[in-house]
Design a protein around this motif. Sequence first.
Motif, PDB file in Angstrom:
ATOM      1  N   ILE A  85      57.955  29.312  11.015  1.00  0.00           N
ATOM      2  CA  ILE A  85      58.269  30.682  11.435  1.00  0.00           C
ATOM      3  C   ILE A  85      58.101  30.921  12.918  1.00  0.00           C
ATOM      4  O   ILE A  85      59.066  31.530  13.658  1.00  0.00           O
ATOM      5  CB  ILE A  85      57.729  31.735  10.636  1.00  0.00           C
ATOM      6  CG1 ILE A  85      58.348  31.754   9.048  1.00  0.00           C
ATOM      7  CG2 ILE A  85      57.989  33.229  11.227  1.00  0.00           C
ATOM      8  CD1 ILE A  85      57.531  32.482   8.141  1.00  0.00           C
ATOM      9  N   SER A  86      56.786  30.621  13.482  1.00  0.00           N
ATOM     10  CA  SER A  86      56.636  30.757  14.825  1.00  0.00           C
ATOM     11  C   SER A  86      57.602  29.811  15.874  1.00  0.00           C
ATOM     12  O   SER A  86      58.102  30.422  16.740  1.00  0.00           O
ATOM     13  CB  SER A  86      55.259  30.411  15.251  1.00  0.00           C
ATOM     14  OG  SER A  86      54.363  31.370  14.376  1.00  0.00           O
ATOM     15  N   THR A  87      57.803  28.616  15.446  1.00  0.00           N
ATOM     16  CA  THR A  87      58.590  27.865  16.050  1.00  0.00           C
ATOM     17  C   THR A  87      60.128  28.347  16.042  1.00  0.00           C
ATOM     18  O   THR A  87      60.956  28.284  17.272  1.00  0.00           O
ATOM     19  CB  THR A  87      58.515  26.347  15.529  1.00  0.00           C
ATOM     20  OG1 THR A  87      57.291  26.149  15.363  1.00  0.00           O
ATOM     21  CG2 THR A  87      59.282  25.316  16.373  1.00  0.00           C
ATOM     22  N   LEU A  88      60.476  28.748  14.665  1.00  0.00           N
ATOM     23  CA  LEU A  88      61.825  29.351  14.703  1.00  0.00           C
ATOM     24  C   LEU A  88      62.241  30.321  15.564  1.00  0.00           C
ATOM     25  O   LEU A  88      63.265  30.547  16.228  1.00  0.00           O
ATOM     26  CB  LEU A  88      62.128  29.732  13.309  1.00  0.00           C
ATOM     27  CG  LEU A  88      63.370  30.152  12.961  1.00  0.00           C
ATOM     28  CD1 LEU A  88      64.680  29.097  13.241  1.00  0.00           C
ATOM     29  CD2 LEU A  88      63.783  30.604  11.504  1.00  0.00           C
ATOM     30  N   ALA A  89      61.021  31.381  15.679  1.00  0.00           N
ATOM     31  CA  ALA A  89      61.130  32.551  16.591  1.00  0.00           C
ATOM     32  C   ALA A  89      61.351  32.288  17.967  1.00  0.00           C
ATOM     33  O   ALA A  89      62.012  32.777  18.740  1.00  0.00           O
ATOM     34  CB  ALA A  89      59.845  33.424  16.195  1.00  0.00           C
TER      35      ALA A  89
END
Length: 396
Positions: free
Chosen positions: A190-194
């Motif tokens: 999720i952090s990488t996608l954000a």
Amino acid sequence: MILYSLIGICISALAYFIASSEHTKVDGKIYLACFVLHIISAIGYWQYALATPSDARAYYMGPEKWVGEDLTTGAVFVTQTVQYLKGLAGGSFLDFFLLFQSFGMVGIAFLIRSVLEVSTDLQERVTLPLIGLFFLPGLHFWTAAIGKDAPLFMGAAMCIWAMIRIEKRFPAFLLALAIMVAFRPHIAAISTLALLLTLVFDARLKARFKLPILAIAGGALVAVATTVSASLKVSLFSPESIADFLASKQEYGMSSTLGEGMGDLPFILKVPSLLFRPFFFDATGAMGFIVSFENVAILIIFGSLIWRLPALIRLSASVPYIRYCLIYSIILITTLSIVTYNVGLGLRQKYMVMPAIMLLYATVILYRRSLLSSSTHQHNVIPSAVGLMHPTEQSR
């Protein structure tokens, strides 16, 4: 053996130098108060874990089914790490609480540093209401135990700090992702996608910075997604596999005694249940009422963000870290609301999103104050690409 206690306490004390830098000086008394509260929280959680069944006790005792498995992420990684350290130098149950609490204290130090950097950029003081963010009981209690929560909170706080000046701090962001992958790879995803969504829509970040970061982040997302799929035993490209995984989570929640279930609630009620429960009417015992008062503060934080949402969206168009915090918060809150099956679990898990929410709240408060103190130029304020420039700076 008190070796791990000493290491944990020393790391927490030295995290002062993360919270305070040459340009962002933190009041030593404020940090000392946070430090003392965090140590007390670790000891309190240790007593709580002795009296009631807890994940922390399972990690320390080391169930054979986890100790004997191949090294992987999540609970197995925590258990095997604790057992390895116990074999290396011993250590009591309390020793490992004091070791793991240092992850949470480092995360709080990064959160303090982030708020101070925004206040310095806007030339505004961090007043008592914002200082109060650093003393929320759950912020200290849920990040002070043996387990996944403290390292994940630290990783989330490192990410938001790195995003304030991502072109200089991208290595710190990657380090935070590595920490997250070890404990909960889907949070790293999720952090990488954000990050990817933040940079794709950023026209102001120079191409020589953006393209390498996008390439590395894209590769990291693929690697993390593969880890998530293997860890959760679910195919991310199969709707049926995902549906079965969610159904199993809800089925487990129906049989769980760890807190009031959320599985039967419609999604529109799951979100406030995750964020604001218990809330007096369903609180039990002293801890329930303490959490209820804390949830009043969290409700005020979210209410302020919703009230100023138009301004927040306008700022997100120009300021990468605000855009990242918004995207990360929306995706993670949505995900947790779907997979969190009871209120007790939500109490802990929502603190993975709180660093981003707290920084958004601090930014909105400080930026509004900056506008009010610069009435001459308040209609011509343009935020900078890496932070929020004080309005008077725009006229020079």
